[in-house]
Design a protein around this motif. Sequence first.
Motif, PDB file in Angstrom:
ATOM      1  N   TYR B 114       0.725  -1.112   0.063  1.00  0.00           N
ATOM      2  CA  TYR B 114       0.127  -0.079  -0.139  1.00  0.00           C
ATOM      3  C   TYR B 114       0.815   1.229  -0.123  1.00  0.00           C
ATOM      4  O   TYR B 114       0.355   2.117  -0.567  1.00  0.00           O
ATOM      5  N   GLY B 115       2.164   1.259   0.581  1.00  0.00           N
ATOM      6  CA  GLY B 115       2.825   2.347   0.573  1.00  0.00           C
ATOM      7  C   GLY B 115       2.214   3.437   1.503  1.00  0.00           C
ATOM      8  O   GLY B 115       1.208   3.183   2.368  1.00  0.00           O
ATOM      9  N   GLY B 116       2.418   4.550   1.212  1.00  0.00           N
ATOM     10  CA  GLY B 116       1.785   5.978   1.679  1.00  0.00           C
ATOM     11  C   GLY B 116       1.660   5.966   3.445  1.00  0.00           C
ATOM     12  O   GLY B 116       2.817   5.474   3.797  1.00  0.00           O
ATOM     13  N   PHE B 117       0.406   6.068   3.954  1.00  0.00           N
ATOM     14  CA  PHE B 117       0.326   6.208   5.212  1.00  0.00           C
ATOM     15  C   PHE B 117       0.513   4.765   6.101  1.00  0.00           C
ATOM     16  O   PHE B 117       1.252   5.031   6.914  1.00  0.00           O
ATOM     17  N   LYS B 170       9.651  -5.879   4.596  1.00  0.00           N
ATOM     18  CA  LYS B 170       9.058  -4.987   3.875  1.00  0.00           C
ATOM     19  C   LYS B 170       9.964  -4.750   2.693  1.00  0.00           C
ATOM     20  O   LYS B 170       9.681  -4.681   1.619  1.00  0.00           O
ATOM     21  N   ALA B 171      11.397  -4.648   3.063  1.00  0.00           N
ATOM     22  CA  ALA B 171      12.129  -4.540   1.905  1.00  0.00           C
ATOM     23  C   ALA B 171      12.197  -5.540   0.824  1.00  0.00           C
ATOM     24  O   ALA B 171      12.146  -5.145  -0.597  1.00  0.00           O
ATOM     25  N   GLN B 172      12.208  -6.551   1.343  1.00  0.00           N
ATOM     26  CA  GLN B 172      11.880  -7.790   0.515  1.00  0.00           C
ATOM     27  C   GLN B 172      10.532  -7.817  -0.136  1.00  0.00           C
ATOM     28  O   GLN B 172      10.478  -8.068  -1.391  1.00  0.00           O
ATOM     29  N   ALA B 173       9.362  -7.345   0.300  1.00  0.00           N
ATOM     30  CA  ALA B 173       8.208  -7.287  -0.245  1.00  0.00           C
ATOM     31  C   ALA B 173       8.202  -6.416  -1.467  1.00  0.00           C
ATOM     32  O   ALA B 173       7.647  -6.436  -2.265  1.00  0.00           O
ATOM     33  N   LEU B 174       8.857  -5.220  -1.158  1.00  0.00           N
ATOM     34  CA  LEU B 174       9.185  -4.215  -2.171  1.00  0.00           C
ATOM     35  C   LEU B 174       9.702  -4.762  -3.651  1.00  0.00           C
ATOM     36  O   LEU B 174       9.294  -4.242  -4.535  1.00  0.00           O
ATOM     37  N   GLN B 175      10.498  -5.447  -3.213  1.00  0.00           N
ATOM     38  CA  GLN B 175      11.189  -6.177  -4.379  1.00  0.00           C
ATOM     39  C   GLN B 175      10.207  -7.022  -5.263  1.00  0.00           C
ATOM     40  O   GLN B 175      10.313  -7.054  -6.393  1.00  0.00           O
ATOM     41  N   VAL B 176       9.334  -7.723  -4.370  1.00  0.00           N
ATOM     42  CA  VAL B 176       8.473  -8.807  -5.033  1.00  0.00           C
ATOM     43  C   VAL B 176       7.417  -7.922  -5.716  1.00  0.00           C
ATOM     44  O   VAL B 176       6.720  -8.069  -6.856  1.00  0.00           O
ATOM     45  N   HIS B 199       0.507 -13.961  -3.782  1.00  0.00           N
ATOM     46  CA  HIS B 199       1.777 -13.622  -4.530  1.00  0.00           C
ATOM     47  C   HIS B 199       2.888 -12.994  -3.541  1.00  0.00           C
ATOM     48  O   HIS B 199       3.872 -13.426  -3.544  1.00  0.00           O
ATOM     49  N   ILE B 200       2.566 -12.103  -2.740  1.00  0.00           N
ATOM     50  CA  ILE B 200       3.668 -11.282  -2.107  1.00  0.00           C
ATOM     51  C   ILE B 200       4.115 -12.134  -0.914  1.00  0.00           C
ATOM     52  O   ILE B 200       5.215 -12.501  -0.710  1.00  0.00           O
TER      53      ILE B 200
END
Lengths: 335, 293, 334
Positions: B114-117, B170-176, B199-200
């Motif tokens: 989701y990013g953001g808030f 989270k860093a890993q999930a961002l790559q995914v 998937h994530i």
Amino acid sequence: MALLQPDKACEPIVVVRGLTKHFLVGRGFFRKERAWLHAVDDVSFEIARGEVLGLVGESGCGKTTTGRMLVKLTDPTAGCILIDNEDVAAIGGQGMREFRQTVQMIFQDPYESLDPRMTVFDIISEPLNVNHIGTLVNREERVAYMLSRVGITPPDMFFFRFPHELSGGQRQRVAIARALVVNPKFIVADEPTSMLDVSIRTGVMKLLAELQEDFGMSYLYITHDLAVARYLCDRIAVMYLGKIVEMAGAEEVIKNPLHPYTQALISAVPLPDPAIRRDVPNIRGGVSKPIDPPPICRFHPRCPAARSICSDRDYPDLAEVSPGHLVACHILVAR
Amino acid sequence: MRSLAQHWAIFRESRIGIAGLVVIVCFGVFGMMWPLMFRNVWDPNVYHPVVGFDPTMMHPAAPCRGHLLGTDPIGRDILAQLMFSTGREFLLGVLSAMISVVVGTFIGAMAAYYGGFTDAFFMRLADIVMLFPFVPLLVVVGSLVRLDMFSFAIILGFLEAFGGITIILKAQALQVKVRPYIDAAKVAGGDDLHIIRSHIIPNVLPLSFLYMMFNVTAAILSEATLSFFGVLNIDMSWGMMIHTAETAGYLFDYGRYWWLWLPSGLAITLFCAAFYMVGRGLDEVVNPRLRKR
Amino acid sequence: MDALLKVENFTMHYRTTAGHVKAVDDVTFSLARGQSLGLVGESGCGKTSIAMSIMRLLPYNSEIKSGRVFLGGQDVYSMREEDFRKLRWKEVAMIFQAAMNALNPVYTVGSQITEVILEHEPAASERDARERVAELFCTVGIPEERMDHYPHEYSGGMKQRAVIAMALACSPSLIIADEPTTALDVIVQDKILREMEEIRRKTDMSMIYISHDISVIAEVSDVVGVMYAGKLVEIGPADDIFKRPRHPYTYGLMNAYPSILGEKRDLATIPGEPPNLVFPPEGCRFHPRCDWATDECGTVEPPARYVGPNHSVACYNPFPAPSSGGDRIGVATA
């Protein structure tokens, strides 16, 4: 072009009007002004039912962004997209479910577009699964049918394989089966063969052509390769820095290119015949990025035919210079 | 991506990982021997780890035939204590690591997707949790409410979950998240929940599993430390054994009463090291670059 | 002709956990001074492995089974490592596949090339070297003032040019270009290929172009070598090969890809997929995918045979020469 339904035959499946996408770039902490990359700028085209439109251009010309907007992976800044008479921007809720069954996409890299932790069956049945189509038995039948249609046989041998157990060509076939499993009417194919080896590529290209005929779908075929576009597409649209500069029947674009950019692009394609010495492409300088470009012809700094009217007037609209042949060029249209 | 069998083949290549696994299995067997011994071999009155007492000798007694590892200052058998505690250490370590990894994976995946808030909130929370010194905090918490093993495991799990592990996962999930198969899932019609769940998370899970191993180590060490300070409401654990030796004044006696603290100290070290070693072995499975080619 | 490079019966394997990958198998060819050779084939066919063998840059898990490589008359693999290191860049230079990443991001492009020159010519002063770099930039078409810029300030085509300038730095007699333009757009590709050809003609340098794109090879090569699954299946003058390919695989490659030339035509597919080189097929490695395979093809490897001047083919049933009447190619397209 097969299987046209009589009542809908005339109206196009895709209508794009004034499609625009600007990306915010270079908004630094210390910089006040915002800069916008005009990735796609005021692009309009139509795709008839059962037609394949090729979108050709160099990297960074906005062709992939256009494709992503058509499948609602990116939201346009302005403009409107009608697919099967539905306004794509207004779709939501139940409409979204129908939209996902009407429009599908095939991605460039078969090594990246399949989830490595899912089996072939899970991958292909995912669109059925998330849209709650059919029972498990139905889905199994459907997946087996799709696998055999894309040339992966015997299907049940592959059901529980993982992507890493497949070759590049097989992976792309699985990706195609996933896109087709919901019987879409329109497919955006983003360079589906560019990552494949030559001897595999032909088979996948032929498969795409064959499936298009059999299922009566329409494609937007995105590619950087004019020869591939010529082979697969009915019409070709050439993009340069976010604008369509020329659009015509595939053979017409290859044999009789009018826009100076299309001409340069075609003359730069290497030919498999050492006896032919090609002319040097008639083009100056290199590609820049369309960051806050002035509203004049984007090609004129590189254009060998540029005259004062090119930098004086607003950017040229696509205009029909002969039946079905559209060009965005002040000089050609004035003639 | 590889199948489970291939993962195992890579893991098996890692000597350090296998050594760790062997040690863990030994501890497992050791822990499982407790109920058998207690019911069939040992006299419950003498060998009970908490309330047992051997009236036939002076305490603390040095290792002898009746008490292979001696007894503690109040007459309890050290070997029985050690065995009894093993199972509870497993429970503590695995439970808290499970909580931290399950919660951390979920939050990491949400924050990345989701990013953001959502992202900002959980990342700032992680910063705070990470900056805040754990042990003194738990000493304070432990003095306010009596923490038993179970509630301690849960608190520890959540503290870990909202801390560093979220940032890593989270860093890993961002790559995914930026991989094309996520786009493909969206085009297939998958909603956010489907994409995160199907998937994530599965693609972050190997890394989660790796951190689970390291978290077991962290949990056991925290428990040992806090038990040593005597702020936990735990009747027996490896940390408690050292605590008992210390409060009775036998700990700093030039090693004369080594059987009071050495077995439990060694058990803590070995147990933590074993999970750490398995983690290192798994690291080679998860990060192909570390692998010996 | 005086051969600059000779590769004789070269066989090389990679040791992997899955077994020995027979990456290069009994490859023989030679290259004259001033000539350009195009090696064409699909990924994993061994073309890059051959380049690395010539550069003596093979990875630790490679194993040379047999054969020799002669560069300017010297046996590359009988030389001492240090002696060969001196020849690298001076005699033979390479433009790597990932040229974009071959530049170090923390040094200016000019200083990286200067360094190469200084390392190989200890006599040269720093000023000489910089002057030489300025000349090189001029040759490859980068403005001189860009010397002091960092790689990230360069566009993709410009980085490629810088890498070419670096390969030219010590005026080698042979440059190996491994997929030099694969990541570039056609217009930039065209410019760079033209520039490289012009430099080659001016300096009488030899070139080996490696590409998967048979059209690129057609444009820049005097001699074309076609590789399949570690074997050099056909090698000969470019004009001959493109006029009438003799090996069924060469034929397949040429007809498998659409062209903007001539009338739109149907494409010929090569059935199946390239083999796993841990267990290559018995006999001819192409026979499982070959429409003309006979029993013989599946048992004994076909030796390379001359079918014309400097034109050899490893096939029992090569397509006939253009003059003879039998036209089996017609059968293929039907």
